[in-house]
Design an enzyme around this catalytic site. Structure first.
Site, PDB file in Angstrom:
ATOM      1  N   GLU A  85       0.869  -1.178   0.000  1.00  0.00           N
ATOM      2  CA  GLU A  85       0.000   0.000   0.000  1.00  0.00           C
ATOM      3  C   GLU A  85       0.904   1.225   0.000  1.00  0.00           C
ATOM      4  O   GLU A  85       1.676   1.433   0.937  1.00  0.00           O
ATOM      5  CB  GLU A  85      -0.899   0.020   1.242  1.00  0.00           C
ATOM      6  N   ASP A 110      -6.490   9.593   8.875  1.00  0.00           N
ATOM      7  CA  ASP A 110      -5.198   9.130   9.374  1.00  0.00           C
ATOM      8  C   ASP A 110      -4.893   9.689  10.755  1.00  0.00           C
ATOM      9  O   ASP A 110      -5.214  10.832  11.073  1.00  0.00           O
ATOM     10  CB  ASP A 110      -4.082   9.531   8.402  1.00  0.00           C
TER      11      ASP A 110
END
Length: 263
Positions: free
Chosen positions: A49, A60
């Site tokens: 990823e 995040d």
């Protein structure tokens, strides 16, 4: 069949679970980041990823946010992320790369141009966390037509009424977010994850990998044991943040991959 599909088929034939590693493209700088990315398959990573740095990464946690800021400060762009994938493909034509990020940079570039460039660079799939299923015409469906998998997130709050919509145009695999909240904020528990993975698999015929809250080889093994694979991001990124060398980072990744593969 994409590289992602081929990887899961191979792992299933081998009786193994997938280990997926997340790193932020350009963190701490382009050259170091590329060295780490190129070393991931040798450290046991089945799917990479590759984070696309963004100025407002709402999903995040602090670790990934800081990585994005470091990369942006070093001049990282969407184009350079594609360049990194292309450089990786010079020596590896098998390991899948999933670009993970947000829609704004793609929209700014133009969807048609981005998809053509991503395909040419060797990107296999996309995780775009701020595009819900209601916006599938924006990117998801064009991406599938261009030959890229579009990977959707499912969460503990994705109930049975919502799940079919989430699964509808998803391909490659489903990324189950094991905890509510942001990345790096809690520990994943296999006992909580197992019934959710079963529920998602019953709703569609796709592998389910689990991320968020996995920080140790033991945790990777436990989570991979109840899913089709485990994803680790923040724990790897934190090693980069503290200044570990690429060899040290990759050594840590190897322990995580060994954990997931032991499940």
């Amino acid at each position: 069949m994409t590289r992602i599909d081929a990887t899961f088929a191979r792992l299933k034939a081998e009786g193994k679970k997938a280990f997926v590693a997340y790193v932020m493209a350009g963190d701490p700088d382009y050259d170091t980041s590329l060295e780490i990315v190129k070393g991931l398959p040798g450290a046991g990573v089945d799917i990479i990823e590759l984070g696309q740095p963004f100025t407002d990464p709402m999903a995040d946690g602090p670790t990934i946010q800081a990585a994005g800021q470091r990369a942006l400060a070093q001049g990282m762009t969407l184009q350079k992320t594609l360049d990194m994938a292309r450089a990786f493909r010079e020596t590896d034509n098998e390991t899948p790369i999933v670009m993970m990020g947000y829609y704004n940079p793609i929209y700014s570039r133009g969807v048609e141009r981005f998809l053509a460039d991503a395909r040419e660079a060797g990107i296999d799939g996309l995780i775009i966390v701020d595009l819900p299923p209601e916006e599938d015409e924006e990117l998801c469906i064009p991406a599938q037509k261009a030959g890229l998998n579009f990977i959707r997130l499912a969460t503990p709050t994705t109930d049975d009424r919502r799940l079919p919509r989430v699964m509808q145009n998803t391909s490659g695999f489903v990324y189950y977010v094991s905890i509510t909240g942001i990345t790096g904020s809690a520990q994943a528990e296999a006992g909580d994850v197992a019934p959710e993975v079963a529920r998602i698999k019953a709703a569609g015929n796709l592998p389910v990998v689990v991320g968020f809250g996995i920080t140790t080889p033991e945790a990777a093994a436990r989570i991979a044991g109840v899913a089709d694979g485990a994803v680790v991001g923040s724990a790897i990124v934190s090693r980069i943040a503290r200044g570990d060398t690429p060899a040290e980072v990759l050594g840590f990744v190897r322990t995580l991959a060994d954990g997931a593969h032991s499940a």
